[in-house]
Scaffold this motif. Structure first.
Motif, PDB file in Angstrom:
ATOM      1  N   GLN A  61      33.310  47.146  53.674  1.00  0.00           N
ATOM      2  CA  GLN A  61      32.134  46.494  53.102  1.00  0.00           C
ATOM      3  C   GLN A  61      32.521  45.261  52.303  1.00  0.00           C
ATOM      4  OE1 GLN A  61      29.938  48.944  50.363  1.00  0.00           O
ATOM      5  NE2 GLN A  61      28.515  47.318  49.815  1.00  0.00           N
ATOM      6  N   PHE A  62      33.545  45.399  51.490  1.00  0.00           N
ATOM      7  CA  PHE A  62      33.908  44.272  50.641  1.00  0.00           C
ATOM      8  C   PHE A  62      34.732  43.224  51.386  1.00  0.00           C
ATOM      9  CE2 PHE A  62      32.292  47.206  47.596  1.00  0.00           C
ATOM     10  CZ  PHE A  62      31.654  46.374  46.685  1.00  0.00           C
ATOM     11  N   ALA A  63      35.373  43.625  52.467  1.00  0.00           N
ATOM     12  CA  ALA A  63      35.978  42.633  53.346  1.00  0.00           C
ATOM     13  C   ALA A  63      34.881  41.781  53.976  1.00  0.00           C
ATOM     14  CB  ALA A  63      36.818  43.319  54.430  1.00  0.00           C
ATOM     15  N   GLY A  64      33.763  42.446  54.327  1.00  0.00           N
ATOM     16  CA  GLY A  64      32.614  41.702  54.849  1.00  0.00           C
ATOM     17  C   GLY A  64      32.024  40.764  53.822  1.00  0.00           C
ATOM     18  N   VAL A 147      36.744  45.615  44.653  1.00  0.00           N
ATOM     19  CA  VAL A 147      35.307  45.601  44.384  1.00  0.00           C
ATOM     20  C   VAL A 147      34.933  44.564  43.318  1.00  0.00           C
ATOM     21  CG1 VAL A 147      33.340  46.945  43.555  1.00  0.00           C
ATOM     22  CG2 VAL A 147      35.011  47.996  45.092  1.00  0.00           C
ATOM     23  N   GLY A 148      35.570  44.641  42.147  1.00  0.00           N
ATOM     24  CA  GLY A 148      35.243  43.712  41.069  1.00  0.00           C
ATOM     25  C   GLY A 148      35.443  42.258  41.452  1.00  0.00           C
ATOM     26  N   PRO A 149      36.644  41.868  41.887  1.00  0.00           N
ATOM     27  CA  PRO A 149      36.877  40.459  42.234  1.00  0.00           C
ATOM     28  C   PRO A 149      35.974  39.944  43.344  1.00  0.00           C
ATOM     29  CG  PRO A 149      38.967  41.568  41.875  1.00  0.00           C
ATOM     30  CD  PRO A 149      37.909  42.642  41.862  1.00  0.00           C
ATOM     31  N   VAL A 150      35.735  40.750  44.388  1.00  0.00           N
ATOM     32  CA  VAL A 150      34.925  40.259  45.509  1.00  0.00           C
ATOM     33  C   VAL A 150      33.459  40.111  45.106  1.00  0.00           C
ATOM     34  CG1 VAL A 150      34.076  40.782  47.828  1.00  0.00           C
ATOM     35  CG2 VAL A 150      36.495  41.124  47.280  1.00  0.00           C
ATOM     36  N   GLU A 151      32.911  41.113  44.393  1.00  0.00           N
ATOM     37  CA  GLU A 151      31.519  40.989  43.952  1.00  0.00           C
ATOM     38  C   GLU A 151      31.332  39.784  43.041  1.00  0.00           C
ATOM     39  OE1 GLU A 151      28.861  44.962  44.109  1.00  0.00           O
ATOM     40  OE2 GLU A 151      30.010  44.682  42.268  1.00  0.00           O
ATOM     41  N   GLU A 152      32.310  39.518  42.204  1.00  0.00           N
ATOM     42  CA  GLU A 152      32.172  38.376  41.300  1.00  0.00           C
ATOM     43  C   GLU A 152      32.341  37.049  42.027  1.00  0.00           C
ATOM     44  OE1 GLU A 152      31.003  38.758  38.109  1.00  0.00           O
ATOM     45  OE2 GLU A 152      30.743  40.703  39.065  1.00  0.00           O
ATOM     46  N   ALA A 153      33.175  37.022  43.055  1.00  0.00           N
ATOM     47  CA  ALA A 153      33.275  35.804  43.864  1.00  0.00           C
ATOM     48  C   ALA A 153      31.920  35.473  44.482  1.00  0.00           C
ATOM     49  CB  ALA A 153      34.331  35.978  44.954  1.00  0.00           C
ATOM     50  N   LEU A 220      38.269  34.825  38.267  1.00  0.00           N
ATOM     51  CA  LEU A 220      39.134  35.985  38.095  1.00  0.00           C
ATOM     52  C   LEU A 220      38.813  36.758  36.817  1.00  0.00           C
ATOM     53  CD1 LEU A 220      42.739  34.947  39.216  1.00  0.00           C
ATOM     54  CD2 LEU A 220      41.216  36.637  40.265  1.00  0.00           C
ATOM     55  N   VAL A 221      38.320  36.064  35.800  1.00  0.00           N
ATOM     56  CA  VAL A 221      38.037  36.741  34.532  1.00  0.00           C
ATOM     57  C   VAL A 221      36.892  37.742  34.683  1.00  0.00           C
ATOM     58  CG1 VAL A 221      37.368  36.458  32.117  1.00  0.00           C
ATOM     59  CG2 VAL A 221      38.997  34.868  33.153  1.00  0.00           C
ATOM     60  N   PRO A 222      35.700  37.329  35.129  1.00  0.00           N
ATOM     61  CA  PRO A 222      34.660  38.351  35.352  1.00  0.00           C
ATOM     62  C   PRO A 222      35.036  39.311  36.473  1.00  0.00           C
ATOM     63  CG  PRO A 222      33.936  36.223  36.180  1.00  0.00           C
ATOM     64  CD  PRO A 222      35.181  35.972  35.386  1.00  0.00           C
ATOM     65  N   GLY A 223      35.802  38.825  37.477  1.00  0.00           N
ATOM     66  CA  GLY A 223      36.192  39.694  38.578  1.00  0.00           C
ATOM     67  C   GLY A 223      37.053  40.859  38.126  1.00  0.00           C
ATOM     68  N   LEU A 224      38.057  40.554  37.310  1.00  0.00           N
ATOM     69  CA  LEU A 224      38.936  41.619  36.829  1.00  0.00           C
ATOM     70  C   LEU A 224      38.264  42.443  35.731  1.00  0.00           C
ATOM     71  CD1 LEU A 224      42.368  39.742  36.815  1.00  0.00           C
ATOM     72  CD2 LEU A 224      41.548  41.453  38.451  1.00  0.00           C
ATOM     73  N   ALA A 225      37.422  41.805  34.899  1.00  0.00           N
ATOM     74  CA  ALA A 225      36.674  42.569  33.887  1.00  0.00           C
ATOM     75  C   ALA A 225      35.752  43.577  34.572  1.00  0.00           C
ATOM     76  CB  ALA A 225      35.872  41.632  32.991  1.00  0.00           C
ATOM     77  N   GLY A 227      36.286  44.803  37.523  1.00  0.00           N
ATOM     78  CA  GLY A 227      37.173  45.811  38.073  1.00  0.00           C
ATOM     79  C   GLY A 227      37.626  46.819  37.039  1.00  0.00           C
ATOM     80  N   VAL A 228      37.944  46.327  35.830  1.00  0.00           N
ATOM     81  CA  VAL A 228      38.344  47.230  34.745  1.00  0.00           C
ATOM     82  C   VAL A 228      37.199  48.173  34.397  1.00  0.00           C
ATOM     83  CG1 VAL A 228      38.896  47.330  32.271  1.00  0.00           C
ATOM     84  CG2 VAL A 228      40.098  45.709  33.762  1.00  0.00           C
ATOM     85  N   TYR A 229      35.997  47.630  34.305  1.00  0.00           N
ATOM     86  CA  TYR A 229      34.810  48.448  33.990  1.00  0.00           C
ATOM     87  C   TYR A 229      34.621  49.565  35.019  1.00  0.00           C
ATOM     88  CZ  TYR A 229      29.820  49.500  34.534  1.00  0.00           C
ATOM     89  OH  TYR A 229      28.616  50.130  34.734  1.00  0.00           O
ATOM     90  N   ASN A 230      34.660  49.206  36.309  1.00  0.00           N
ATOM     91  CA  ASN A 230      34.502  50.219  37.350  1.00  0.00           C
ATOM     92  C   ASN A 230      35.651  51.223  37.317  1.00  0.00           C
ATOM     93  OD1 ASN A 230      32.215  48.943  38.206  1.00  0.00           O
ATOM     94  ND2 ASN A 230      32.993  48.330  40.203  1.00  0.00           N
TER      95      ASN A 230
END
Length: 242
Positions: A61-64, A147-153, A220-225, A227-230
């Motif tokens: 899903q996230f590759a898509g 999940v975190g980095p891709v959704e934020e991208a 990367l900042v919101p992406g990794l944040a 990711g940390v949250y999840n």
């Protein structure tokens, strides 16, 4: 030389383009996930109704989503929307602090809603198909690095970044956060009220992530944040399952 459209028209076009980016990502992810997952099951690469298949579906899903983001940026020739740079020590602090703050806000919101007799629905991503401990352990890594980095991208980069070219920071963050919340609605179980309560919490979480992107200019900042949250959520679930 072509002239820029009037500001009201430009704003409508930017909102439409942002909505297209989200729908495009959902369509690409849908086109990739099930056919490839079923092919993997048919070939015996992964068992049906197993933890492996559930995690594999998430990765597909996230590759898509990622493929759709790259495609959207290429189609619109807006590569600058997703701003990316090496995190600084300050960024690293924001990642950790932001992830913990998001987690704390969610549980605070759930507690506050509970005090007035309200509850939120449950995201099906936290419901394991097989062994819970194995699933939660795998999802800690998948959440943090995929999940975190891709959704934020997608939502902070392509969506919020595009809206930011027509709106001030606050409305751009709010509109991107609303889209972020709405896209979670189909994956949440519960009554309509519980599902909308979940969406409302996600919108606020998205606004915090949007503010991180606005302040740092580094997805990367919101992406990794994110990711940390999840990942923290899965750590808690893992601890409860052992």
């Amino acid at each position: 030389m072509s002239e820029s459209p009037p500001e009201p028209v430009n704003r409508i076009l930017r909102v439409a383009s942002a909505a297209f980016a989200v729908v495009f990502a959902l369509l690409v992810a849908s086109a990739v996930t099930e056919p490839v997952a079923q092919a993997a099951v048919s070939l015996g690469l992964v068992g049906a109704e197993t933890t492996g298949l559930q995690v594999f579906r998430t990765l597909l899903q996230f590759a898509g989503f990622l493929a759709a983001v790259v495609g959207y940026l290429a189609i619109t020739d807006q590569w600058g929307l997703v701003r990316l740079s090496r995190p600084t020590p300050r960024d690293a602090g924001l990642v950790v602090g932001g992830g913990i703050a998001l987690f704390a806000f969610q549980y605070g919101a759930l507690f506050a809603l509970g005090q007035v007799g309200l509850t939120t629905g449950q995201n099906q991503a936290v419901v394991p198909a097989g062994d819970p401990a194995t699933y939660y352990l795998a999802m800690i890594a998948v959440s943090l690095f995929v999940v975190g980095p891709v959704e934020e991208a997608l939502f902070r980069g392509a969506v919020q970044g595009g809206l930011r070219r027509a709106f001030d920071a606050a409305p751009a963050i709010l509109l991107a956060s609303l889209m972020f919340g709405l896209v979670h609605y189909p994956s949440v179980s519960g009554t309509p009220g519980q599902r909308w309560a979940y969406v409302a919490v996600v919108v606020v979480l998205g606004a915090v992530l949007g503010l991180l992107y606005e302040r740092t200019g580094n997805v990367l900042v919101p992406g990794l944040a994110h990711g940390v949250y999840n990942a923290v959520i899965y750590v808690v679930l893992l601890a409860q399952s052992i």
